[in-house]
Design an enzyme around this catalytic site. Structure first.
Site, PDB file in Angstrom:
ATOM      1  N   HIS A 123       0.850  -1.192   0.000  1.00 13.52           N
ATOM      2  CA  HIS A 123       0.000   0.000   0.000  1.00 13.52           C
ATOM      3  C   HIS A 123       0.881   1.236   0.000  1.00 13.52           C
ATOM      4  O   HIS A 123       1.776   1.353   0.836  1.00 13.52           O
ATOM      5  CB  HIS A 123      -0.910   0.027   1.240  1.00 13.52           C
ATOM      6  CG  HIS A 123      -2.131  -0.816   1.096  1.00 13.52           C
ATOM      7  ND1 HIS A 123      -3.252  -0.646   1.869  1.00 13.52           N
ATOM      8  CD2 HIS A 123      -2.413  -1.850   0.255  1.00 13.52           C
ATOM      9  CE1 HIS A 123      -4.183  -1.521   1.506  1.00 13.52           C
ATOM     10  NE2 HIS A 123      -3.684  -2.275   0.537  1.00 13.52           N
ATOM     11  N   TYR A 172      -9.033   5.474   7.870  1.00 17.20           N
ATOM     12  CA  TYR A 172      -9.162   5.806   9.298  1.00 17.20           C
ATOM     13  C   TYR A 172     -10.224   6.902   9.386  1.00 17.20           C
ATOM     14  O   TYR A 172     -10.048   7.994   8.839  1.00 17.20           O
ATOM     15  CB  TYR A 172      -7.839   6.330   9.842  1.00 17.20           C
ATOM     16  CG  TYR A 172      -6.764   5.271   9.991  1.00 17.20           C
ATOM     17  CD1 TYR A 172      -6.020   4.841   8.900  1.00 17.20           C
ATOM     18  CD2 TYR A 172      -6.507   4.682  11.226  1.00 17.20           C
ATOM     19  CE1 TYR A 172      -5.041   3.864   9.028  1.00 17.20           C
ATOM     20  CE2 TYR A 172      -5.527   3.707  11.370  1.00 17.20           C
ATOM     21  CZ  TYR A 172      -4.803   3.304  10.266  1.00 17.20           C
ATOM     22  OH  TYR A 172      -3.838   2.332  10.403  1.00 17.20           O
ATOM     23  N   PRO A 174      -3.657   0.105  18.851  1.00 19.27           N
ATOM     24  CA  PRO A 174      -3.434  -0.379  17.482  1.00 19.27           C
ATOM     25  C   PRO A 174      -3.631   0.693  16.395  1.00 19.27           C
ATOM     26  O   PRO A 174      -3.348   0.458  15.229  1.00 19.27           O
ATOM     27  CB  PRO A 174      -4.455  -1.502  17.325  1.00 19.27           C
ATOM     28  CG  PRO A 174      -5.449  -1.300  18.392  1.00 19.27           C
ATOM     29  CD  PRO A 174      -4.771  -0.593  19.494  1.00 19.27           C
ATOM     30  N   LYS A 212       1.471  -0.251  15.155  1.00 15.07           N
ATOM     31  CA  LYS A 212       2.872  -0.301  15.574  1.00 15.07           C
ATOM     32  C   LYS A 212       3.235  -1.516  16.403  1.00 15.07           C
ATOM     33  O   LYS A 212       4.402  -1.855  16.551  1.00 15.07           O
ATOM     34  CB  LYS A 212       3.193   0.968  16.390  1.00 15.07           C
ATOM     35  CG  LYS A 212       3.223   2.228  15.566  1.00 15.07           C
ATOM     36  CD  LYS A 212       4.344   2.211  14.545  1.00 15.07           C
ATOM     37  CE  LYS A 212       4.079   3.161  13.392  1.00 15.07           C
ATOM     38  NZ  LYS A 212       4.437   2.586  12.107  1.00 15.07           N
ATOM     39  N   TYR A 235       4.106   6.390  10.032  1.00 15.14           N
ATOM     40  CA  TYR A 235       3.232   5.244   9.751  1.00 15.14           C
ATOM     41  C   TYR A 235       4.007   4.128   9.032  1.00 15.14           C
ATOM     42  O   TYR A 235       3.877   2.951   9.373  1.00 15.14           O
ATOM     43  CB  TYR A 235       2.041   5.690   8.892  1.00 15.14           C
ATOM     44  CG  TYR A 235       0.936   4.653   8.805  1.00 15.14           C
ATOM     45  CD1 TYR A 235       0.943   3.667   7.811  1.00 15.14           C
ATOM     46  CD2 TYR A 235      -0.105   4.635   9.722  1.00 15.14           C
ATOM     47  CE1 TYR A 235      -0.051   2.703   7.742  1.00 15.14           C
ATOM     48  CE2 TYR A 235      -1.117   3.683   9.656  1.00 15.14           C
ATOM     49  CZ  TYR A 235      -1.069   2.722   8.664  1.00 15.14           C
ATOM     50  OH  TYR A 235      -2.061   1.756   8.608  1.00 15.14           O
TER      51      TYR A 235
HETATM   52  P1  FAS Z   1       2.363 -11.832  21.827  1.00 14.76           P
HETATM   53  O1  FAS Z   1       1.450 -11.457  22.977  1.00 14.76           O
HETATM   54  O2  FAS Z   1       1.834 -11.882  20.447  1.00 14.76           O
HETATM   55  O3  FAS Z   1       3.025 -13.273  22.111  1.00 14.76           O
HETATM   56  C1  FAS Z   1       3.442 -13.625  23.427  1.00 14.76           C
HETATM   57  C2  FAS Z   1       3.417 -15.150  23.499  1.00 14.76           C
HETATM   58  O4  FAS Z   1       3.896 -15.544  24.788  1.00 14.76           O
HETATM   59  C3  FAS Z   1       1.997 -15.709  23.354  1.00 14.76           C
HETATM   60  O5  FAS Z   1       1.998 -16.735  22.383  1.00 14.76           O
HETATM   61  C4  FAS Z   1       1.668 -16.244  24.753  1.00 14.76           C
HETATM   62  O6  FAS Z   1       0.869 -17.395  24.707  1.00 14.76           O
HETATM   63  C5  FAS Z   1       3.051 -16.564  25.302  1.00 14.76           C
HETATM   64  N1  FAS Z   1       3.158 -16.509  26.759  1.00 14.76           N
HETATM   65  C6  FAS Z   1       2.564 -15.628  27.588  1.00 14.76           C
HETATM   66  N2  FAS Z   1       2.920 -15.895  28.867  1.00 14.76           N
HETATM   67  C7  FAS Z   1       3.758 -16.977  28.833  1.00 14.76           C
HETATM   68  C8  FAS Z   1       4.451 -17.731  29.810  1.00 14.76           C
HETATM   69  N3  FAS Z   1       4.384 -17.410  31.103  1.00 14.76           N
HETATM   70  N4  FAS Z   1       5.220 -18.775  29.402  1.00 14.76           N
HETATM   71  C9  FAS Z   1       5.321 -19.079  28.092  1.00 14.76           C
HETATM   72  N5  FAS Z   1       4.689 -18.413  27.098  1.00 14.76           N
HETATM   73  C10 FAS Z   1       3.916 -17.363  27.477  1.00 14.76           C
HETATM   74  N6  FAS Z   1      -0.798  -4.773  16.650  1.00 14.76           N
HETATM   75  C11 FAS Z   1      -0.890  -4.100  15.498  1.00 14.76           C
HETATM   76  O7  FAS Z   1       0.118  -3.615  15.003  1.00 14.76           O
HETATM   77  N7  FAS Z   1      -2.112  -3.958  14.866  1.00 14.76           N
HETATM   78  C12 FAS Z   1      -3.264  -4.524  15.384  1.00 14.76           C
HETATM   79  O8  FAS Z   1      -4.334  -4.386  14.826  1.00 14.76           O
HETATM   80  C13 FAS Z   1      -3.186  -5.248  16.582  1.00 14.76           C
HETATM   81  N8  FAS Z   1      -4.304  -5.844  17.106  1.00 14.76           N
HETATM   82  C14 FAS Z   1      -4.194  -6.529  18.310  1.00 14.76           C
HETATM   83  C15 FAS Z   1      -5.320  -7.148  18.902  1.00 14.76           C
HETATM   84  C16 FAS Z   1      -5.200  -7.829  20.124  1.00 14.76           C
HETATM   85  C17 FAS Z   1      -6.424  -8.490  20.747  1.00 14.76           C
HETATM   86  C18 FAS Z   1      -3.960  -7.885  20.790  1.00 14.76           C
HETATM   87  C19 FAS Z   1      -3.829  -8.568  22.142  1.00 14.76           C
HETATM   88  C20 FAS Z   1      -2.842  -7.277  20.212  1.00 14.76           C
HETATM   89  C21 FAS Z   1      -2.951  -6.604  18.969  1.00 14.76           C
HETATM   90  N9  FAS Z   1      -1.849  -6.009  18.355  1.00 14.76           N
HETATM   91  C22 FAS Z   1      -1.923  -5.332  17.184  1.00 14.76           C
HETATM   92  C23 FAS Z   1      -0.565  -6.086  18.958  1.00 14.76           C
HETATM   93  C24 FAS Z   1       0.008  -7.447  18.646  1.00 14.76           C
HETATM   94  O9  FAS Z   1       0.017  -7.638  17.271  1.00 14.76           O
HETATM   95  C25 FAS Z   1       1.353  -7.508  19.299  1.00 14.76           C
HETATM   96  O10 FAS Z   1       2.069  -6.306  19.120  1.00 14.76           O
HETATM   97  C26 FAS Z   1       2.182  -8.670  18.833  1.00 14.76           C
HETATM   98  O11 FAS Z   1       1.425  -9.844  18.995  1.00 14.76           O
HETATM   99  C27 FAS Z   1       3.448  -8.675  19.689  1.00 14.76           C
HETATM  100  O12 FAS Z   1       4.022  -9.905  19.574  1.00 14.76           O
HETATM  101  P2  FAS Z   1       4.744 -10.569  20.843  1.00 14.76           P
HETATM  102  O13 FAS Z   1       5.649  -9.566  21.453  1.00 14.76           O
HETATM  103  O14 FAS Z   1       5.295 -11.853  20.332  1.00 14.76           O
HETATM  104  O15 FAS Z   1       3.607 -10.813  21.919  1.00 14.76           O
HETATM  105  C1  PHB Z   2      -5.640  -4.432  10.837  1.00 19.03           C
HETATM  106  O1  PHB Z   2      -5.777  -4.631   9.616  1.00 19.03           O
HETATM  107  O2  PHB Z   2      -5.882  -5.300  11.702  1.00 19.03           O
HETATM  108  C2  PHB Z   2      -5.155  -3.079  11.308  1.00 19.03           C
HETATM  109  C3  PHB Z   2      -4.654  -2.178  10.382  1.00 19.03           C
HETATM  110  C4  PHB Z   2      -4.211  -0.938  10.809  1.00 19.03           C
HETATM  111  C5  PHB Z   2      -4.294  -0.613  12.154  1.00 19.03           C
HETATM  112  C6  PHB Z   2      -4.787  -1.531  13.089  1.00 19.03           C
HETATM  113  C7  PHB Z   2      -5.228  -2.768  12.660  1.00 19.03           C
HETATM  114  O3  PHB Z   2      -3.870   0.614  12.561  1.00 19.03           O
END
Ligand code: FAS
Ligand code: PHB
Length: 391
Positions: free
Chosen positions: A74, A202, A294, A298, A386
């Site tokens: 994009h 957005y 989100p 980032k 961005y």
């Molecule tokens: P994660 O939380 O992804 O991974 C951590 C891992 O550690 C998990 O698999 C968990 O099961 C494991 N874990 C936890 N405790 C443990 C323990 N005690 N022992 C062993 N393992 C353990 N980011 C965006 O950029 N755009 C979005 O739209 C967006 N939407 C999101 C929606 C939700 C509901 C959430 C929660 C996050 C969202 N994020 C988004 C942010 C997300 O993408 C994170 O930034 C990304 O998953 C970060 O990755 P990790 O640092 O690996 O953490």
């Molecule tokens: C998504 O596609 O999940 C998404 C894209 C942009 C954002 C947040 C989420 O800022």
């Protein structure tokens, strides 16, 4: 069972998988300890936008070829305010775009790349405890299948997300935490429908924020701002589509194709940073150290830059005994983290409706949007942040 490795990685989400992949490709042994099943990790629906730095890092990790085939580049996105739209041109402002490619796919591909290397992963581990982090012989213990296990290692990477055990293994007296909790959440829907627009929109609206995103030409991802106490069951699919239509610009809403939600969830919004990101032989990456709303897309991308810095430092240490990268890791990672914190807070504050905002704050939002619409320098600031500041 007693084991030994070079780097113990707690958490097998994007941070842990990408770090393991980069280290293994450099000949460094790792063991990834993941609390959930592989199927559970792969079923998560999360981020959708990759900064160009993340794209290049995944390619360097040997986990980018499906992204290059299936991801969508994009060159801009749209902002709309009460029905009027304008475009932020990434390519014109800063010469790069972003890659729209779901975190679920990234995780799937990282697992495949790790399998190809015969990487060591333990799933459904319980009661993970980090020991002797301030010594030169740290250990990790856990239970698995009713058995007690211990892993001796040189370093521990805390990649276990916001609710993991790693950050809390740093003494409270050492940690300084910064937090802002927003008075709303995002209700997200994934639907097998053609996206309403080929670039992200957005939308700022009197009824609240909305985001039109996508995963591919047949898979759409939409979000609407909802009060923080909202429950998913409060929202039928029809109610969601009707509210989304009301918040998107008319000419766009009229073309919205709706369908059954194949995933529907609510994400709370917070800004959070825990400093330092290193204590002794423990190094934090990704959500274990910081959380962004989100809005700025980032979260996943900050996890990638943390992993870039830490993998580079560990490879330097094992290749030449040079500990400088490790000693500078926390400051280097935090310098980029705080700039992404600022951008995510700025865009969230600009685009959402806050219950406590009065006429002055609302007017400042309108003026900030007018500045973005009218001033190329303002649009360039948005484009550069961005698409991702340099590593
Ligand atoms: P994660 O939380 O992804 O991974 C951590 C891992 O550690 C998990 O698999 C968990 O099961 C494991 N874990 C936890 N405790 C443990 C323990 N005690 N022992 C062993 N393992 C353990 N980011 C965006 O950029 N755009 C979005 O739209 C967006 N939407 C999101 C929606 C939700 C509901 C959430 C929660 C996050 C969202 N994020 C988004 C942010 C997300 O993408 C994170 O930034 C990304 O998953 C970060 O990755 P990790 O640092 O690996 O953490
Ligand atoms: C998504 O596609 O999940 C998404 C894209 C942009 C954002 C947040 C989420 O800022």
């Amino acid at each position: 069972m007693n084991m030994r490795t070079q780097v113990a990685i707690v958490g097998g989400g994007p941070s842990g998988l990408l770090l393991s992949q980069l280290l293994n490709r450099a000949g460094i042994e790792t063991v990834v300890l993941e609390r959930r099943s592989r199927a559970h990790v792969l079923a998560r629906i999360r981020a959708g936008v990759l900064e160009w730095g993340t794209v290049e890092l995944l390619r360097r990790a040997g986990a980018g070829d499906r992204m290059d085939r299936e991801g969508i580049v994009h060159d801009g996105c749209w902002l709309s305010a009460d029905g009027e739209m304008f475009r932020i041109d990434f390519r014109e402002s800063c010469g790069v775009g972003v890659m729209v490619y779901g975190q679920t796919e990234v995780t799937k591909h990282l697992y495949a790349a790790q399998d190809a290397l015969g990487a060591s992963h333990r799933h459904e581990v319980e009661d993970v405890v980090l020991h002797d982090l301030d010594s030169d012989a740290p250990r990790v213990t856990w239970r698995e299948g009713g058995q007690a296990h211990a892993l001796r290692c040189d370093f521990v990477a805390g990649c276990d997300g916001f609710r993991g055990v790693s950050r809390r293994s740093i003494p409270e007296s050492v940690r300084q935490e910064f937090e802002k909790v927003y008075p709303f959440g995002w209700l997200g829907v994934l639907s097998r429908t053609p996206p309403v627009q080929d670039e992200l929109i957005y939308a700022s609206h009197a009824r609240g924020f909305a985001l039109a995103s996508l995963r591919n030409p047949q898979l759409s991802r939409y979000y609407i701002q909802v009060p923080v106490e909202t429950r998913v069951e409060d929202w039928s699919d029809d109610a969601f589509w009707e509210e989304l239509r009301r918040r998107l610009p008319e000419e766009i809403a009229g073309t919205l194709v709706t369908g059954p939600a194949i995933e529907k969830s609510i994400a709370p919004l917070r800004s959070f940073v825990s400093e330092p990101m290193r204590w002794g032989r423990l190094f934090l990456c990704g959500d274990a150290a910081h959380i962004v709303p989100p809005t700025g897309a980032k979260g996943l991308n900050l996890a990638a830059s943390d992993v870039h810095y830490l993998s580079r430092a560990l490879i330097g240490f094992y290749r030449s005994g040079d500990a400088e990268g490790l000693d500078r890791y926390s400051d280097t990672a935090l310098a980029r983290v705080w700039k992404a914190m600022r951008f995510s807070w700025w865009l969230t504050t600009l685009m959402h409706r806050f219950p406590h905002h009065g006429p002055y704050e609302r007017r400042m939002q309108d003026i900030e949007l007018a500045v973005l619409r009218e001033q190329p320098a303002a649009r360039r600031m948005m484009a550069e942040n961005y698409t991702g500041l340099p590593y």
